[in-house]
Design an enzyme around this catalytic site. Structure first.
Site, PDB file in Angstrom:
ATOM      1  N   SER A  38      75.190  41.407  34.912  1.00  0.00           N
ATOM      2  CA  SER A  38      73.831  41.756  34.942  1.00  0.00           C
ATOM      3  C   SER A  38      73.400  41.693  36.272  1.00  0.00           C
ATOM      4  O   SER A  38      74.090  42.447  37.211  1.00  0.00           O
ATOM      5  CB  SER A  38      73.210  40.934  34.011  1.00  0.00           C
ATOM      6  N   GLU A  63      74.046  46.185  24.450  1.00  0.00           N
ATOM      7  CA  GLU A  63      73.306  45.303  25.322  1.00  0.00           C
ATOM      8  C   GLU A  63      71.913  45.045  25.041  1.00  0.00           C
ATOM      9  O   GLU A  63      71.485  43.713  25.102  1.00  0.00           O
ATOM     10  CB  GLU A  63      73.295  45.909  26.700  1.00  0.00           C
ATOM     11  N   HIS A  91      73.994  41.795  25.405  1.00  0.00           N
ATOM     12  CA  HIS A  91      74.146  41.525  27.128  1.00  0.00           C
ATOM     13  C   HIS A  91      74.403  40.055  26.975  1.00  0.00           C
ATOM     14  O   HIS A  91      73.890  39.212  26.371  1.00  0.00           O
ATOM     15  CB  HIS A  91      72.580  41.612  27.543  1.00  0.00           C
TER      16      HIS A  91
END
Length: 532
Positions: free
Chosen positions: A221, A344, A443
């Site tokens: 990320s 995600e 995610h």
């Protein structure tokens, strides 16, 4: 002009991150009774612990104080010491919280330039894997339990390093125009912290059993965005030799004109006049965080997926947009492994009975708001690839690809176009059973596999033999890439380097497979939307 989320959304996202911290048991386990290990750094000797064959050093300073007159300035060197310094507990967390942090999280403080080292032995020359934590450029820490590097160090025979550095308003407020030359690099201070940590690795890691000439930077990320940005920073050249970007592809960053506007808004919120940068250095930590949260709804964001705290393209520390219009030439010869998780968006747009019941009208409304245009063409393209999926499932795939999945593919494409070092592309398809199974492949899902920390990943996952098997394979693949620049290992089908002819992509799952150009019609539709 797109806007960042409202203050309510900002607080909600911060709360969601804190919930993840709680769920991953962000704690600092006591090392009082463990055998000790001592290593000498360029600043002084440090005492860590020896636990199950791994030497662990926590909270080791790699930079000097960053508060007061040093706020917004490039990092300095650590203050040296002569006596053996205990490195038994995680160091300060970078300032970030709008609410009280969860129990066990180290206290926040501006002097947060510390790192942690996990190594099988203090002698030898092992690959070094330096993890850059997620949380955008705004939140997070290198000291969460799921990032504890002992298992990865043990099974991979590597040295793992995790770091803290300045974030949000402390790390990326550009005051160069307001304060003059002394502050010229302020919009990239947090990135310069990371470079200081990599310089520490270069100068010290051989004393911890690592090879300074075989360093991989990897992150998820926001951590992936930091990796992507470092690849375009001249000061970082030569400090790393492999790169891994997990769900963090970024093409463009904040332009200087926007950064100047944000600073003017911040100073007005604090009642400071133009040019009062020295006074801005004296504002209490909590007040500065609150002021930034207050102006957040008005901060311009011109790039899909960008956050208000992104580093500034200042022409010096960051000479230009890191991956636009092409891959950075500075790192042309450095191999890249990059990918994303299939769904995600479920981490942010949580599946509930109400959201799972999304109908066609609701889907069109969501996609239109997300893309800013007529949604029919995109929805049609995704439905052609996935004719049996519900409106909710289609929405999650579209929102995941805009822009995380698409930018991951585009980054791999631009890297491959250099015809130098290879790029390897993956998609993480494994679905978590936690939260009723509705999260699918959210995610952050791959982190627990990369670090081989399945035992603490969740009450259901920790009981799944197949999860342990996949973690063994995934972590071995990451280590192989760190060691050789090639992620192929036994247990995986042959993973080809990415090219625009075949677009070979590894799909990680209990039975992993390589697919050429998966979901191609959807890919093309989203590339058109994002004008790639």
């Amino acid at each position: 002009m797109a806007r960042i989320p409202s203050r309510r959304a900002f607080v909600r996202n911060t709360a969601a991150w804190l919930a993840v911290a709680r769920a991953t048991r962000w704690v600092d386990l006591s090392a009082a009774d463990a055998p000790s290990a001592i290593a000498t750094t360029s600043s002084g000797p440090v005492r860590g612990t020896l636990n199950a064959g791994i030497n662990v050093f926590k909270g080791v300073p790699y930079g000097g104080p960053t508060g007061g007159k040093n706020r917004f300035m490039p990092p300095g060197k650590p203050v040296p010491w002569t006596d053996v310094r205990d490195a038994l507990a995680y160091g300060p967390t970078a300032p970030q919280a709008l609410t009280r942090p969860p129990r066990g999280v180290p206290a926040e403080g501006e002097d947060c330039l510390v790192l942690n080292v996990f190594t099988p032995a203090l002698g030898g020359r092992r690959p070094v894997m330096v993890w850059l934590h997620g949380g955008g450029f705004s939140t997070g820490s290198g000291s969460t339990a799921i990032l504890e590097g002992s298992n990865l160090a043990r099974t991979g025979d590597v040295v793992v390093v995790t770091i803290n550095h300045r974030l949000n308003v402390f790390g990326y407020t550009y005051v160069g125009d307001e304060g003059g030359g002394d502050f010229a690099l302020s919009g990239a201070a947090g990135m310069l912290d990371i470079i200081a940590a990599l310089e520490w690795v270069r100068d010290n890691i051989d004393r911890f059993g690592g090879d300074p000439n075989l360093v991989t930077i990897f992150g998820q990320s926001g951590g992936g965005r930091k990796v992507a940005t470092l690849m375009a920073m001249p000061k970082a050249k030569g400090l790393f030799h492999r790169t891994i970007i997990e769900s963090g592809a970024v093409l463009r960053l904040t332009q200087k004109a926007d950064a100047v506007q944000i600073t003017e808004m911040l100073m007005a919120e604090l009642g400071l006049a133009k040019g009062q940068v020295r006074q801005l250095q004296e504002v209490p930590m909590d007040r500065l965080l609150a002021a930034y949260a207050a102006i957040s709804p008005r901060v311009p964001v011109r790039e899909p997926g960008q956050t208000a705290n992104s580093p500034t393209v200042d022409g010096t520390a960051i000479p230009g947009h890191p991956w636009d219009p092409a891959a950075p030439s500075l790192s042309a010869n450095i191999p890249l492994l990059i990918g994303w998780a299939r769904t995600e968006e479920t981490l942010y747009d949580r599946p509930t009975p109400e959201t799972l019941a999304l109908d066609e009208a609701g889907l069109r409304k969501r996609v239109s708001a997300r893309l800013g245009e007529d949604p029919a063409r995109v929805i049609s393209a995704y439905r052609a690839v996935h004719p049996t999926l519900t409106p909710w499932d289609l929405w999650i795939l579209i929102a995941t690809d805009h822009p995380r999945g698409t930018y991951s593919r585009e980054t791999a494409k631009r890297k491959a176009a250099q015809n130098a070092a290879p790029a390897y592309l993956y998609r993480f398809d494994w679905e978590t059973p936690e939260d009723g199974g509705h999260m699918r492949s959210p995610h952050t899902v791959e982190i627990q596999f990369v670090f081989n920390n399945i035992a603490i990943a969740g009450p259901l996952i920790s009981k799944m033999p197949e999860a342990y098997d996949l973690a063994k394979t995934v972590s071995a693949s990451w280590v192989a890439f760190a060691r050789t620049g090639n992620p192929n290992v036994p247990g995986l089908p042959t993973w080809p380097a990415y090219d625009t002819e075949t677009r070979g992509t590894m799909l990680f799952n209990n039975a992993s497979r390589v697919v050429q150009d998966p979901d191609s019609a959807a890919r093309v539709a989203m590339e058109q939307v994002l004008k790639l």
